[in-house]
Design a protein around this motif. Structure first.
Motif, short mmCIF file in Angstrom:
data_model
loop_
_atom_site.label_atom_id
_atom_site.label_comp_id
_atom_site.label_asym_id
_atom_site.label_seq_id
_atom_site.Cartn_x
_atom_site.Cartn_y
_atom_site.Cartn_z
N SER A 296 -18.41 -46.26 -60.88
CA SER A 296 -19.06 -45.83 -62.37
C SER A 296 -19.53 -47.24 -62.10
O SER A 296 -20.95 -47.05 -62.98
CB SER A 296 -18.15 -45.87 -64.12
OG SER A 296 -17.23 -46.17 -64.24
N SER A 297 -19.41 -48.73 -62.34
CA SER A 297 -20.72 -50.03 -62.68
C SER A 297 -21.99 -49.68 -61.51
O SER A 297 -22.66 -49.72 -62.15
CB SER A 297 -19.18 -50.19 -62.28
OG SER A 297 -18.18 -50.26 -63.53
N ASP A 298 -20.66 -48.85 -60.64
CA ASP A 298 -21.90 -48.98 -59.19
C ASP A 298 -23.29 -47.83 -59.57
O ASP A 298 -24.89 -48.32 -59.48
CB ASP A 298 -21.51 -48.38 -57.94
CG ASP A 298 -21.01 -49.65 -57.28
OD1 ASP A 298 -21.11 -51.03 -58.05
OD2 ASP A 298 -20.54 -50.38 -56.48
N LEU A 299 -23.21 -46.54 -60.35
CA LEU A 299 -24.11 -46.12 -60.45
C LEU A 299 -24.66 -46.24 -61.84
O LEU A 299 -25.93 -46.21 -61.83
CB LEU A 299 -23.21 -44.80 -60.64
CG LEU A 299 -23.93 -43.09 -61.14
CD1 LEU A 299 -25.10 -43.19 -60.36
CD2 LEU A 299 -23.50 -42.07 -61.31
N LYS A 300 -23.95 -46.56 -62.46
CA LYS A 300 -24.74 -47.30 -63.81
C LYS A 300 -26.00 -48.34 -63.79
O LYS A 300 -27.09 -48.05 -64.06
CB LYS A 300 -23.95 -47.88 -65.33
CG LYS A 300 -24.23 -48.15 -66.13
CD LYS A 300 -23.24 -48.23 -67.46
CE LYS A 300 -24.13 -48.93 -68.37
NZ LYS A 300 -23.48 -48.66 -69.13
N LYS A 301 -25.46 -49.07 -63.08
CA LYS A 301 -26.44 -50.08 -62.26
C LYS A 301 -28.00 -49.11 -61.33
O LYS A 301 -28.96 -50.04 -61.82
CB LYS A 301 -26.00 -50.86 -61.63
CG LYS A 301 -25.49 -51.72 -62.28
CD LYS A 301 -24.04 -53.12 -61.30
CE LYS A 301 -23.24 -54.45 -62.09
NZ LYS A 301 -22.47 -54.78 -61.03
N THR A 302 -27.49 -48.85 -60.75
CA THR A 302 -28.28 -47.76 -60.17
C THR A 302 -29.09 -46.93 -61.25
O THR A 302 -30.95 -46.75 -60.95
CB THR A 302 -27.62 -46.87 -59.04
OG1 THR A 302 -27.00 -47.68 -58.12
CG2 THR A 302 -28.60 -45.97 -58.12
N LEU A 303 -29.09 -46.03 -62.49
CA LEU A 303 -29.21 -45.60 -63.01
C LEU A 303 -30.31 -46.49 -63.85
O LEU A 303 -31.73 -46.15 -64.22
CB LEU A 303 -28.30 -44.86 -63.25
CG LEU A 303 -27.66 -43.57 -63.35
CD1 LEU A 303 -26.70 -42.94 -64.39
CD2 LEU A 303 -28.71 -42.53 -62.66
N THR A 304 -30.15 -48.46 -64.11
CA THR A 304 -30.78 -49.22 -64.35
C THR A 304 -31.84 -48.83 -63.90
O THR A 304 -33.01 -48.58 -64.43
CB THR A 304 -30.15 -49.80 -64.83
OG1 THR A 304 -29.06 -49.20 -66.29
CG2 THR A 304 -30.78 -51.24 -65.49
#
Length: 267
Positions: free
Chosen positions: A171-179
């Protein structure tokens, strides 16, 4: 009433730009020849003659932004481009009652511009505006997914099992990618210091061309068309990245109770 005058009952008129919460309003719509509503307004509903001025513009188009949109009075809300000369229908609604009237918009007689040039300019501006609305939809979906991820992380915070650890990392990795994807569409005010702005975001490039096109009624210049194509390439690239991320992360996103679908480009 003119500003500074009083009503018959001695009361002061409402301040411009502010609406009286108790004041009754009628709904007004402007429709084009195809029957599509291009402008919505509220009008006064008082005894006697009521007047409403239409500035011959469409409703404003949504633009990408990370901050929640602020509620604005109609007078100060962003507005769309001017309409072309031609016939339009004004529709007034009050409860179950409805009345319509045809009006005609004439070109400014002081400016002689061929109708074909006006049409080309209008179509180009509307295409740009639709691109901005698609970009706004993409940013909204990114924001909703990031909030869902935050909610998931909050629920997993105290869990120590291996599955929860993996979910937190994913989830943390996905959030960084979305940013990173969101940064392609629009500047994050929280990450910008002073007046510095990144000139190659979708919002910046499309907005720059839109402002240039809106400065006159004549046909787009070769320079404007070149700038438009360059801006569209940035827009198309950002949209591809958005759709790729959401396609690859669909299974993970469902874990966050989010089911986003790819954004389609509007014609």
């Amino acid at each position: 009433l003119d500003e500074g005058t009083k009503r018959d009952d001695g009361s002061e008129p409402a301040e411009r730009g502010r609406s009286d919460a108790k004041e009754k309003k009628v709904k007004m719509e402007i429709l084009d020849l195809g029957g599509s509503v291009i402008r919505r307004m509220d009008g006064p509903m008082e005894k006697g003659i009521n007047r409403v001025a239409w500035n011959l513009r469409r409703d404003g188009f949504k633009r990408p932004q990370l901050a929640p949109p602020q509620q604005q009075d109609d007078e100060f809300a962003p507005q769309g481009p001017e309409v072309l000369p031609g016939k339009y229908t004004v529709r007034i609604k009050m409860g179950k009652e409805e009345a319509t009237q045809t009006v005609e918009v004439f070109p400014d007689p002081r400016v002689v511009i061929p109708s074909e040039a006006r049409q080309q300019k209008s179509e180009t501006i509307l295409t740009l505006s639709r691109h901005l609305e698609v970009a706004a939809e993409a940013v909204d979906r990114i924001q909703k997914t990031r909030k869902a991820i935050d909610a998931a992380l909050s629920q997993l915070k105290e869990r120590k099992d291996e599955v929860s650890k993996n979910l937190r990392k994913e989830s943390s990795d996905l959030k960084k990618t979305l940013t990173k994807v969101a940064d392609k569409f629009v500047d994050d005010p929280a990450a910008v210091q002073g007046m510095t702005r990144r000139p190659n975001t979708v919002s910046s490039r499309l907005g720059s061309v839109l402002r240039s096109l809106g400065s006159s009624w004549d046909a787009p210049t070769p320079t404007q068309l070149t700038s438009l194509r360059q801006a569209e390439l940035i827009f198309e690239g950002a949209l591809r990245d958005f759709n790729k991320v959401f396609s690859e992360a669909s299974c993970k996103a469902r874990r966050f109770r989010s089911r986003p679908a790819p954004v389609s480009m509007l014609g």
